[in-house]
Each structure stands twice: as C-alpha cells, then as structure tokens.
Design an enzyme around this catalytic site. Structure first.
Site, PDB file in Angstrom:
ATOM      1  N   ASN A  13      31.715 -23.471  20.338  1.00  0.00           N
ATOM      2  CA  ASN A  13      31.790 -24.920  19.814  1.00  0.00           C
ATOM      3  C   ASN A  13      31.233 -24.047  17.972  1.00  0.00           C
ATOM      4  OD1 ASN A  13      31.769 -26.743  18.127  1.00  0.00           O
ATOM      5  ND2 ASN A  13      31.169 -28.441  18.828  1.00  0.00           N
ATOM      6  N   LYS A  37      31.599 -25.918  15.199  1.00  0.00           N
ATOM      7  CA  LYS A  37      31.522 -26.821  15.086  1.00  0.00           C
ATOM      8  C   LYS A  37      31.593 -26.388  13.300  1.00  0.00           C
ATOM      9  CE  LYS A  37      27.357 -28.158  17.659  1.00  0.00           C
ATOM     10  NZ  LYS A  37      25.751 -28.470  18.100  1.00  0.00           N
ATOM     11  N   HIS A  87      32.810 -34.846  22.138  1.00  0.00           N
ATOM     12  CA  HIS A  87      31.239 -34.133  21.470  1.00  0.00           C
ATOM     13  C   HIS A  87      30.258 -35.309  21.456  1.00  0.00           C
ATOM     14  CE1 HIS A  87      28.557 -31.961  19.865  1.00  0.00           C
ATOM     15  NE2 HIS A  87      28.904 -31.040  20.637  1.00  0.00           N
ATOM     16  N   GLU A 120      28.070 -35.882  18.868  1.00  0.00           N
ATOM     17  CA  GLU A 120      28.202 -35.646  17.511  1.00  0.00           C
ATOM     18  C   GLU A 120      29.654 -36.245  17.303  1.00  0.00           C
ATOM     19  OE1 GLU A 120      27.936 -31.060  16.567  1.00  0.00           O
ATOM     20  OE2 GLU A 120      26.202 -31.675  17.463  1.00  0.00           O
ATOM     21  N   GLU A 137      26.828 -32.267  28.511  1.00  0.00           N
ATOM     22  CA  GLU A 137      25.346 -31.931  27.109  1.00  0.00           C
ATOM     23  C   GLU A 137      24.343 -32.798  26.802  1.00  0.00           C
ATOM     24  OE1 GLU A 137      27.652 -28.918  25.190  1.00  0.00           O
ATOM     25  OE2 GLU A 137      28.162 -30.670  24.267  1.00  0.00           O
ATOM     26  N   GLY A 157      21.146 -28.566  20.098  1.00  0.00           N
ATOM     27  CA  GLY A 157      20.592 -28.064  19.122  1.00  0.00           C
ATOM     28  C   GLY A 157      18.983 -27.996  18.265  1.00  0.00           C
ATOM     29  N   SER A 210      21.146 -26.330  23.932  1.00  0.00           N
ATOM     30  CA  SER A 210      20.176 -24.544  23.789  1.00  0.00           C
ATOM     31  C   SER A 210      20.629 -24.130  24.681  1.00  0.00           C
ATOM     32  CB  SER A 210      18.390 -25.369  23.643  1.00  0.00           C
ATOM     33  OG  SER A 210      18.676 -26.600  22.316  1.00  0.00           O
TER      34      SER A 210
END
Ligand code: PEP
Length: 249
Positions: A9, A11, A93, A95, A163, A169, A209
């Site tokens: 991904n 992003k 996701h 985010e 996730e 991240g 990660s």
C-alpha cells in the site's frame, strides 16, 4: 490451499518517478510463487497497470466509493478502478476510517461495490492501542467483521487484513502470539459465518510495520497468508525480501 499474497500500500506516496520501483519489482519476481499486489495512488494506477501487464504483479486501488457513478466530486468508483487496470481495492484502512470517519457499514458498502465491479476487496480490520490495552481486541475485531464484511464474501472476492492501528507506521509489532490469536479468531469466525469451505479459503494478511527483518517470523504464524505492507512496499529493495520470505514460508 490458500495462495499467499504480498500486498503493498503506497498510500499518498509516489509520482511518476516512483514507477521504476514497480519495474524493478516485476523484473526481480518474474516467476513469483505468491501473489503480489501493489496499490499505488490513483494517479498512477493506469501506468502501473501497464507496467504490470504480463508480469506476476497485480495492481489495486486504495479506496473506492460505494456507488458505481454519480455526483461525488473527487471520489473514484470500483468500476473506474477496474477500468484503469486494478483487480483489487483496499477498503476500510484505518487511515480511511479515522481521516474520513468511515464506519463499518461504509466499509461493507464499499466492499460490496468492489465485488460487484469484479474486484477483490481487501478489507482492513484492527484495534487501537487503547482498545488492546483494555483487552477489547477480539470484541473490536468481531464487530468489525460483522459490520464490514458483506454476505457475498468468498475466498476469491475478499481478503482480510488484520492491521492493529498502533502497529501501522510505528515500528511496533504485536508479538507472534498476539498475531496468531487474532488470525485464529478471524478464521474461526469466518468459518462460523460462511461455512468451512469459504471460511478456510479467505486469505488473512497481517499488516503493521512488516519489514524484511521480521517478515519470515510473521509468515510462520499459522493462519497468516501474507502481509499488507505500507512503508516497506515503497522501495523494491525493501519489498522484494518480504516477497521472498513469503515464498519460502
Ligand atoms: C498499512 O498502512 O497498511 C501498513 C501496514 O503500513 P506500515 O507497513 O508502514 O506499518
């Protein structure tokens, strides 16, 4: 047998120059033993799909609208993603859930739209740090599964990515036991809801990660069928060893 999947991904990263990473990945993994999916920003989809044509790499979107078309300025439908060369799309996701206030029912509608358009929906689930610390992880995952996964899910049209939000991240990764616990839980719930056939055929990715240094250990966890990778998918030099680790797992 579930075919393993290494998904990247990108992003909101990448302009035309970044496509050399895709070319390099395609050259290194011409005969991949696993599925490889790269989800670049929408602006690169069409060119990425051209590069990936006749290679072992597939291209995906990072989000889609729940409607097929209409007055939704700035949005992209699943049909448009398919038209640009995507075969899959990430939905839900964390985010998107956080930045755009997407709720389970939104994610479910997007996943359904993706499936209706012939795409594979990569549906993301995951708990926050506060939810994990309050020992609510499995309840959160159960609620996200009931709310976000459409009834028409099969092993071909849906992939689930676990996730944990606190691992995305951050460089922090759950223990292998924690990953295994959640993946086993997701598998069991899929089997209960969809029956053993479908429940066992849906691929479960871990995301958060994943790096070349921890990929092999994570891929050895039962019910981990691959990874959804953010930062380490941007450079072929980082993503390639993750793909190789999956191939040998
Ligand atoms: C992600 O955004 O899906 C992700 C897993 O990111 P990272 O690998 O950078 O943690």
């Amino acid at each position: 047998m579930r075919r393993k999947l290494a998904a990247g991904n990108w992003k909101m990263n990448g302009i035309s120059a970044g496509l050399t990473e895709l070319q390099s990945l395609a050259a290194t993994h011409a005969d991949a033993d696993v599925d490889i999916l790269i989800c670049p920003p929408a602006t690169l989809l069409h060119r990425a799909a051209e590069i990936a044509q006749d290679t072992s790499i597939r291209i995906g979107g990072q989000d889609c609208h729940a409607n097929a078309a209409g007055a939704h300025t700035g949005d992209i439908s699943a049909q448009m993603l398919g038209d640009a060369g995507a075969t899959a799309v990430i939905v839900g996701h964390s985010e998107r859930r956080e930045d755009h206030d997407e709720r389970n029912e939104d994610v479910r509608a997007k996943a359904k739209a993706a499936i209706d358009a012939g795409l594979t929906a990569v549906i993301c689930l995951g708990e926050s740090l506060a939810q994990r610390e309050a020992a609510n992880t499995l309840d959160i995952i159960a609620g996200q599964m009931s709310g976000s996964i459409p009834d028409l899910a099969t092993g071909e049209n849906v992939v689930i990515a676990y996730e944990p939000i606190w691992a995305i991240g951050t460089g922090k990764v759950p223990t292998l036991e924690q990953i295994g616990e959640v993946h086993d839980f997701i598998r069991a719930r899929l089997e209960r809801r969809f029956g053993e056939g479908v429940g066992r055929s849906v691929r479960l990715l871990y995301g958060g990660s994943v790096k070349p240094g921890n990929a092999a250990d994570i891929f050895a966890v039962p019910n981990v069928d691959g990874a959804l990778v953010g930062g380490a998918s941007l450079k072929a030099a980082d993503f390639s060893p993750i793909i190789s680790a999956l191939e040998t797992s």
